[in-house]
Design an enzyme around this catalytic site. Structure first.
Site, PDB file in Angstrom:
ATOM      1  N   ASN A  76       2.386   3.550   4.005  1.00 19.04           N
ATOM      2  CA  ASN A  76       2.535   4.960   4.290  1.00 19.04           C
ATOM      3  C   ASN A  76       1.157   5.861   3.808  1.00 19.04           C
ATOM      4  O   ASN A  76       1.138   6.861   4.673  1.00 19.04           O
ATOM      5  CB  ASN A  76       3.856   5.492   3.800  1.00 19.04           C
ATOM      6  CG  ASN A  76       4.194   5.286   2.316  1.00 19.04           C
ATOM      7  OD1 ASN A  76       3.406   4.462   1.827  1.00 19.04           O
ATOM      8  ND2 ASN A  76       4.795   6.295   1.729  1.00 19.04           N
ATOM      9  N   PRO A  94      -3.285  -4.918   0.119  1.00 18.93           N
ATOM     10  CA  PRO A  94      -3.041  -3.709   1.075  1.00 18.93           C
ATOM     11  C   PRO A  94      -1.780  -4.220   1.996  1.00 18.93           C
ATOM     12  O   PRO A  94      -1.646  -5.337   1.933  1.00 18.93           O
ATOM     13  CB  PRO A  94      -4.156  -3.085   1.845  1.00 18.93           C
ATOM     14  CG  PRO A  94      -4.791  -4.382   1.931  1.00 18.93           C
ATOM     15  CD  PRO A  94      -4.673  -5.346   0.828  1.00 18.93           C
ATOM     16  N   GLU A  97       6.222   1.736  -8.445  1.00 19.76           N
ATOM     17  CA  GLU A  97       6.688   3.057  -7.979  1.00 19.76           C
ATOM     18  C   GLU A  97       7.386   2.628  -6.591  1.00 19.76           C
ATOM     19  O   GLU A  97       6.892   1.856  -5.792  1.00 19.76           O
ATOM     20  CB  GLU A  97       5.372   3.833  -7.631  1.00 19.76           C
ATOM     21  CG  GLU A  97       4.505   4.048  -8.663  1.00 19.76           C
ATOM     22  CD  GLU A  97       4.901   5.305  -9.552  1.00 19.76           C
ATOM     23  OE1 GLU A  97       5.828   5.911  -9.104  1.00 19.76           O
ATOM     24  OE2 GLU A  97       4.647   5.651 -10.764  1.00 19.76           O
ATOM     25  N   CYS A 104       7.103   8.756   0.042  1.00 18.12           N
ATOM     26  CA  CYS A 104       8.114   8.460  -1.121  1.00 18.12           C
ATOM     27  C   CYS A 104       8.745   9.671  -1.597  1.00 18.12           C
ATOM     28  O   CYS A 104       9.813   9.812  -2.080  1.00 18.12           O
ATOM     29  CB  CYS A 104       7.547   7.630  -2.258  1.00 18.12           C
ATOM     30  SG  CYS A 104       6.068   8.308  -2.910  1.00 18.12           S
TER      31      CYS A 104
HETATM   32  P1  NAD Z   1       7.238  -3.126   0.865  1.00 19.74           P
HETATM   33  O1  NAD Z   1       8.154  -3.141  -0.403  1.00 19.74           O
HETATM   34  O2  NAD Z   1       8.013  -3.591   2.312  1.00 19.74           O
HETATM   35  O3  NAD Z   1       6.065  -3.746   0.759  1.00 19.74           O
HETATM   36  C1  NAD Z   1       4.935  -3.235  -0.039  1.00 19.74           C
HETATM   37  C2  NAD Z   1       3.711  -4.101  -0.357  1.00 19.74           C
HETATM   38  O4  NAD Z   1       4.336  -5.326  -0.885  1.00 19.74           O
HETATM   39  C3  NAD Z   1       3.125  -4.682   0.973  1.00 19.74           C
HETATM   40  O5  NAD Z   1       1.911  -4.852   0.922  1.00 19.74           O
HETATM   41  C4  NAD Z   1       3.855  -6.185   1.214  1.00 19.74           C
HETATM   42  O6  NAD Z   1       2.865  -6.851   1.805  1.00 19.74           O
HETATM   43  C5  NAD Z   1       4.038  -6.438  -0.271  1.00 19.74           C
HETATM   44  N1  NAD Z   1       5.155  -7.614  -0.397  1.00 19.74           N
HETATM   45  C6  NAD Z   1       6.054  -7.744   0.267  1.00 19.74           C
HETATM   46  N2  NAD Z   1       7.070  -8.724  -0.194  1.00 19.74           N
HETATM   47  C7  NAD Z   1       6.245  -9.128  -1.599  1.00 19.74           C
HETATM   48  C8  NAD Z   1       6.462  -9.923  -2.541  1.00 19.74           C
HETATM   49  N3  NAD Z   1       7.497 -10.947  -2.309  1.00 19.74           N
HETATM   50  N4  NAD Z   1       5.700  -9.916  -3.471  1.00 19.74           N
HETATM   51  C9  NAD Z   1       4.522  -9.200  -3.547  1.00 19.74           C
HETATM   52  N5  NAD Z   1       4.110  -8.216  -2.624  1.00 19.74           N
HETATM   53  C10 NAD Z   1       5.010  -8.323  -1.710  1.00 19.74           C
HETATM   54  O7  NAD Z   1       7.310  -1.606   1.211  1.00 19.74           O
HETATM   55  P2  NAD Z   1       6.709  -1.041   2.406  1.00 19.74           P
HETATM   56  O8  NAD Z   1       7.468  -0.645   3.429  1.00 19.74           O
HETATM   57  O9  NAD Z   1       5.164  -1.198   2.602  1.00 19.74           O
HETATM   58  O10 NAD Z   1       6.679   0.564   1.944  1.00 19.74           O
HETATM   59  C11 NAD Z   1       7.734   1.607   1.951  1.00 19.74           C
HETATM   60  C12 NAD Z   1       8.281   1.794   0.592  1.00 19.74           C
HETATM   61  O11 NAD Z   1       7.363   2.157  -0.246  1.00 19.74           O
HETATM   62  C13 NAD Z   1       9.489   2.789   0.544  1.00 19.74           C
HETATM   63  O12 NAD Z   1      10.512   2.245   0.135  1.00 19.74           O
HETATM   64  C14 NAD Z   1       8.939   3.810  -0.277  1.00 19.74           C
HETATM   65  O13 NAD Z   1       9.709   4.847  -0.799  1.00 19.74           O
HETATM   66  C15 NAD Z   1       8.087   3.057  -1.147  1.00 19.74           C
HETATM   67  N6  NAD Z   1       6.964   4.038  -1.693  1.00 19.74           N
HETATM   68  C16 NAD Z   1       7.132   4.445  -2.987  1.00 19.74           C
HETATM   69  C17 NAD Z   1       6.246   5.428  -3.515  1.00 19.74           C
HETATM   70  C18 NAD Z   1       6.130   5.855  -4.990  1.00 19.74           C
HETATM   71  O14 NAD Z   1       5.235   6.265  -5.377  1.00 19.74           O
HETATM   72  N7  NAD Z   1       7.506   5.647  -5.424  1.00 19.74           N
HETATM   73  C19 NAD Z   1       4.996   5.860  -2.727  1.00 19.74           C
HETATM   74  C20 NAD Z   1       5.093   5.266  -1.278  1.00 19.74           C
HETATM   75  C21 NAD Z   1       5.902   4.244  -0.946  1.00 19.74           C
END
Ligand code: NAD
Length: 499
Positions: free
Chosen positions: A146, A170, A241, A275
């Site tokens: 995002n 990423p 996070e 987020c």
């Molecule tokens: P996601 O958890 O699907 O993926 C995040 C990352 O993790 C990606 O790079 C993905 O390839 C990787 N990933 C997926 N499965 C994995 C595994 N088993 N082991 C290691 N890595 C793995 O999240 P998303 O859809 O990319 O992002 C959206 C989410 O992120 C929302 O829930 C949002 O709230 C959260 N977010 C939180 C913050 C914060 O600061 N708290 C900031 C931005 C986004």
């Protein structure tokens, strides 16, 4: 500088990256497997040994040069962010600026914070205490799509300054922005392999957790949980996070006009895919009707578009998944008795993932929008009979990332803020956790573990080593025990710890 480990390696499966607005393929990246990730970490480990002995002032100079280069090259970087996310131009520009702000902040403070500190000792005549701050080694960073530049940049700059090497995985949806950051870091003078990018899907991320010394993850709560388990098995620290469902409380003495504009901004910033987006707007009963009127007025002023112009407040969603979820949460709310105040129509003439921001009223606790994370342009407005009820509704969630309180009475707003179970609370504003790098940003409850920002946002990438020097060597075992005996007798006489 090698930005992407084994890019174009024969045999690697390729991932296509799409522009969400035009749907065209803007490039491909390899879906790196375990062995390639291991090799990248090994190279990082070798490079880190030399990076760790570079004086902190020199490391800071490189990061300052990086910040200047980011400003000089902002246009192509903004274009890349926009192309892979489909986000509004102003938001893409904001990503670059926040990374520059953090680079400036941490490069100014790192030399002082990382100096070994002398600590007072209980018996200072007998010994001196000094604490050194050593880097962990290789920090792994797994990032979401995002804010693909910002959400690696602001966490990995302090990790680098602390003397770590960094390997970033990423999101497979948006790998190119962070590759640009790697390129600019190289241009600024960061030695080869100190900052690398490994592209791929979740399995690539899991492989990274298996090899690094510290893992910084930003993403969903479900993935964060898996990473925490993996990190626990390896006994490496992790900082997480995670997801959110953020409330905004509008107290009866708020500036209604300003609060309504704030609620809409909370809904549409980054097309609701932040987020820290606002999802539940809880309004005190006496101003509820006026607040809805003010929302309707501001709603008409929203400009939606993906053009390279600061004129647009909101753009396309990035993924079909969030587009579908926003509509699903809308349907669920309406089925359970909510009222649609505005929006929810797709805008296909602008692109396949454009959607009018959704505002619903009369929300109830059993609706998905009240419990889950929508991650799209949708807010639910709820009437509360008083501030106590507003606080209770706000806290009724598994998440605890970011809230806001709106009131003209600063003291009252602050009192309400401290009753909220959220790591950050903005008063009469939003999103300032990314504008105030001094402010710790911690996700409470299911929104995370640990925190970013502030001094601890850098120190968390170091491990303390205490060096305790004896100034008064005891000549023998008996001297030590006789000293303890004298202390014991003295403390009995004066009835407190001596001396
Ligand atoms: P996601 O958890 O699907 O993926 C995040 C990352 O993790 C990606 O790079 C993905 O390839 C990787 N990933 C997926 N499965 C994995 C595994 N088993 N082991 C290691 N890595 C793995 O999240 P998303 O859809 O990319 O992002 C959206 C989410 O992120 C929302 O829930 C949002 O709230 C959260 N977010 C939180 C913050 C914060 O600061 N708290 C900031 C931005 C986004």
């Amino acid at each position: 500088m090698e930005a992407v480990a084994h890019l174009n390696r024969v045999g690697d499966e390729l991932i296509e990256v799409h522009n969400p607005v035009s749907r065209e393929v803007i490039g491909t990246v390899p879906n790196l497997r375990h062995e390639a990730v291991e090799q990248a970490v090994r190279r990082a480990r070798t490079a880190q040994a030399e990076w760790a002995v570079v004086p902190v002032k020199e490391r800071s100079q490189i990061i300052k040069r990086f910040a200047n280069l980011m400003i000089a090259q902002q246009q192509p970087i903004i274009d890349i962010i926009q192309r892979e996310t489909g986000k509004a131009y102003a938001v893409a520009y904001g990503e670059v600026m926040v990374v520059v702000l953090y680079a400036d902040f941490y490069s100014r403070h790192a030399p002082r914070w990382l100096k070994p500190d002398k600590r007072p000792s209980v018996f200072s005549i007998l010994y001196n205490v000094k604490v050194y701050h050593h880097p962990y080694g290789v920090v792994g960073n797994i990032a979401p799509w995002n804010y693909p530049l910002l959400l690696s940049g602001i966490d990995m700059i302090p990790a680098l300054l602390a003397g770590n090497a960094v390997v970033v995985k990423p999101s497979e949806i948006t790998p190119f922005s962070i590759m640009e950051m790697a390129r600019v870091l190289g241009e600024a003078g960061l030695p080869d392999n100190v900052f690398q990018v490994v592209t791929g899907n979740g399995e690539t991320g899991a492989a990274l957790v298996n090899h690094v010394d510290y893992i910084m993850f930003t993403g969903s709560t479900a993935t964060g949980r898996k990473i925490a388990i993996q990190a626990a098995e390896r006994l490496i620290p992790c900082s997480l996070e995670l997801g959110s469902n953020n409330p905004m409380i509008v107290l009866k003495d708020a500036n209604i006009n300003k609060a309504a504009a704030g609620a809409l901004r909370g809904c549409i910033e980054n097309t609701g895919q932040a987020c820290v987006s606002t999802q539940r707007v809880i309004v005190e009963a006496p101003i509820y009707d006026s607040f809805l009127k003010a929302i309707e007025k501001w709603y008409k002023k929203i400009k939606i578009g993906s053009e390279s112009s600061f004129d647009f407040h909101m753009s396309s969603l990035t993924n079909q998944r969030e587009f579908d979820r926003t509509l699903r949460h809308t349907r669920d709310a309406l089925d359970k008795g909510a009222r649609l105040l505005m929006g929810s129509k797709p805008i296909p003439e602008k692109g396949p993932l454009f959607l009018e921001p959704v505002i619903i009223t009369d929300a109830r606790p059993d609706m998905e929008v009240m419990q889950e994370e929508t991650f799209g342009p949708m807010i639910a407005i709820i009437k509360a009979k008083d501030a106590d009820e507003a606080v209770q509704i706000a806290n009724s969630t598994q998440y605890g990332l970011a809230a806001s309180v709106w009131s003209k009475n600063k003291q009252n707003a602050e009192t309400v803020a401290t009753r909220l179970e959220f790591g950050t609370v903005n008063i009469n504003t939003l999103f300032m956790e990314f504008g105030a790098p001094t402010a710790d940003m911690a996700g409470w409850k299911n929104s995370g573990i640990g925190a970013r920002n502030g001094k601890q946002g850098l120190m968390k990438y170091t491990q303390p080593q205490s060096i305790i020097r004896d100034n008064f060597p005891y000549p023998s075992l008996t001297a030590y025990t006789s000293l303890l005996k004298r202390l014991f007798e003295l403390s009995r006489k004066i009835k407190r710890l001596a001396p």
